[in-house]
Design an enzyme around this catalytic site. Structure first.
Site, short mmCIF file in Angstrom:
data_model
loop_
_atom_site.label_atom_id
_atom_site.label_comp_id
_atom_site.label_asym_id
_atom_site.label_seq_id
_atom_site.Cartn_x
_atom_site.Cartn_y
_atom_site.Cartn_z
N PHE A 78 0.85 -1.18 0.00
CA PHE A 78 0.00 0.00 0.00
C PHE A 78 0.90 1.25 0.00
O PHE A 78 1.87 1.30 0.76
CB PHE A 78 -0.91 -0.02 1.23
N ASP B 30 0.84 -4.72 9.04
CA ASP B 30 -0.26 -3.81 8.75
C ASP B 30 -1.51 -4.68 8.56
O ASP B 30 -1.59 -5.46 7.60
CB ASP B 30 0.05 -2.98 7.50
N TYR C 291 -11.72 2.27 9.50
CA TYR C 291 -12.86 2.61 8.62
C TYR C 291 -13.18 1.55 7.59
O TYR C 291 -14.07 1.72 6.79
CB TYR C 291 -12.64 3.97 7.95
N LYS C 292 -12.41 0.45 7.57
CA LYS C 292 -12.69 -0.61 6.59
C LYS C 292 -13.64 -1.63 7.22
O LYS C 292 -14.80 -1.32 7.44
CB LYS C 292 -11.36 -1.22 6.13
N ARG D 105 -12.05 -4.30 -7.81
CA ARG D 105 -11.97 -4.95 -6.50
C ARG D 105 -13.37 -5.05 -5.91
O ARG D 105 -14.09 -4.06 -5.82
CB ARG D 105 -11.07 -4.06 -5.63
C1 LIG Z 1 -6.33 1.42 4.03
C2 LIG Z 1 -4.88 1.21 4.28
C3 LIG Z 1 -4.11 2.20 4.89
C4 LIG Z 1 -4.75 3.52 5.22
O1 LIG Z 1 -3.91 4.41 5.85
P1 LIG Z 1 -4.53 5.74 6.47
O2 LIG Z 1 -3.37 6.42 7.07
O3 LIG Z 1 -5.55 5.36 7.48
O4 LIG Z 1 -5.14 6.52 5.35
C5 LIG Z 1 -2.78 1.92 5.15
N1 LIG Z 1 -2.23 0.74 4.81
C6 LIG Z 1 -2.94 -0.23 4.21
C7 LIG Z 1 -2.30 -1.53 3.88
C8 LIG Z 1 -4.28 -0.02 3.92
O5 LIG Z 1 -4.99 -0.96 3.30
#
Ligand SMILES: *Cc1c(COP(=O)(O)O)cnc(C)c1O
Length: 412
Positions: free
Chosen positions: A130, A199, A224-225, A371
């Site tokens: 990510f 993560d 938030y997911k 997705r």
């Molecule tokens: C959604 C996601 C994030 C989001 O990071 P934010 O700082 O909350 O915007 C980070 N890493 C991964 C792997 C994600 O899927």
């Protein structure tokens, strides 16, 4: 020739027999929308509405500043952290709800590197991780005079060795859905004495997790997911109790102080996981997150994962039969993936736009991935059936070729 595929009646029969069916009523989903993006922004739990009214009108409006004590606002990051700990197989006092995944990655990476100066030359992560994980790792590497080693997924295991100062891996890949074997990779990292941060953004609330059983000591994750905490909900940070005393946050804020309201000049970290707090917690967002976490705690994560796998298999079967031009890239085997299914097509962007217009919300990840998130709390087999049916129509008619679907948006 069209391959055989399950009928709508079959989907409806499976829904009727689904013991988790009732959970859908706990979500305020719009009529006529099939929501396949709960892996990106979770849906609104019905309970969150009432709790938000209470938080705004009673706690803030009437309680005013008294609510920091009377409504225990001050205890919220730890209280919610303790609840998230139950979801990820951690102990009370090992998780704190705060900041974003990005900021938590920065704090945890900085804390670990500062605790082990001079050990290792590289920060090891996955290429194609990510973006924020890569960006934070690159920034921290530069600050600490280290080299960022973003290795191909299948070579990561070989890269783990004495040269590595820190490993940062995303448990379930945001794009492909690939899942690492947490216990195995953690054991390998431990054998080389290299700290490893997981993560859990696409894992928490999706696949069963057990930090203690897998001996994972450091993690961050998203609110938030799959936790349905609301747009921009606070994230979380996990440190195993045994490691906590050696770590200090590189953001030394007053909320991470042992006694914030002693108002002292000098910094002294809080004895517990609160030391990873920085500034004043965003209370409304935290309380919305708590509603999502409470709901998830009521559900049985193993039952959810079982249904997620059944939905995945159902979707895969339908897609192979009805939309073969979209190529699946997510591993079929449950233990090798998370709770979303991704498909590659050179026109994935306009296809996704046309699909949204048809009432099916999935998402697009550059450059060519469609997705589809499978959230067993509020999705059923008939939803999946209709989603694929509409996608098949869009593909069959070539409807995605309309000009209106080519227009770019800021968020995909
Ligand atoms: C959604 C996601 C994030 C989001 O990071 P934010 O700082 O909350 O915007 C980070 N890493 C991964 C792997 C994600 O899927």
């Amino acid at each position: 020739m069209m391959t055989d595929f399950p009928s709508l009646a079959e989907a409806e029969a499976r829904d009727a027999a689904d013991p988790l069916r009732g959970w859908r009523e706990r979500f305020a989903l719009p009529e006529g929308v099939i929501y396949l993006d709960g892996n990106s922004l979770g849906a609104l739990p019905v309970a969150t509405r009432g709790l938000m009214h209470d938080a705004v009108d009673r706690q803030w409006g009437e309680g005013l500043i008294r609510s920091w004590n009377d409504a225990d606002w001050i205890g919220a990051p730890r209280r919610i952290g303790d609840k998230i700990a139950r979801l990820i197989g951690a102990a009370p006092g090992e998780v704190i709800a705060c900041d974003s995944v990005t900021v938590n990655l920065y704090k945890l990476m900085g804390a670990i590197l500062a605790a082990r100066p001079g050990q290792g030359r590289t920060i090891l992560t996955e290429s194609g991780n990510f973006p924020t994980d890569l960006h934070v790792a690159a920034g921290i590497a530069a600050q600490h005079g280290l080299v960022l080693d973003a290795a191909a997924r299948d070579s990561i295991v070989e890269q783990i060795g004495p040269d590595v100062a820190l490993i940062v891996l995303t448990h379930v890949h945001y794009k492909t859905g690939d899942r690492f074997d947490m216990a195995a990779i953690q054991a390998l990292a431990d054998a080389h004495g290299v700290p490893l941060i997981w993560d859990l953004s696409h894992s928490t609330g999706a696949v069963p997790l057990n930090m203690a059983a897998d001996a994972a000591r450091f993690a961050v994750g998203c609110g938030y997911k799959y936790l349905n905490g609301g747009p921009g909900a606070p994230a979380f940070l996990y440190v195993a109790a045994e490691a906590l005393e050696f770590l200090g946050s590189p953001i030394q804020g007053w909320m991470g102080h042992a006694a914030p309201f002693a108002m002292t000049d000098g910094y002294e970290p809080a004895p517990g996981i609160e030391r990873f707090l920085a500034g004043t917690p965003p209370m409304l967002s935290l309380l919305a997150l708590e509603a999502g976490v409470d709901l998830m705690l009521e559900a049985d994560c193993h039952a959810l994962w079982g249904k997620s796998q059944a939905l995945f298999d159902f979707l895969s079967q339908l897609m192979a039969a009805r939309c073969p031009e979209l190529v699946p890239i997510t591993p079929a085997r449950g233990d090798l993936r998370g709770s979303h299914a991704s498909f590659v097509h050179p026109n994935a962007w306009p296809i996704n736009r046309a699909l949204i217009d048809a009432g099916v919300i999935g998402d697009f990840r550059a450059p060519d991935v469609l997705r589809l998130g499978l959230t067993p709390l509020y999705l059923g087999f008939a939803d999946i059936w209709h989603a694929v049916d509409r996608l098949a129509t869009i593909m069959g008619e070539g409807r995605w070729q309309r000009d209106e679907y080519k227009v770019a948006t800021r968020v995909t």
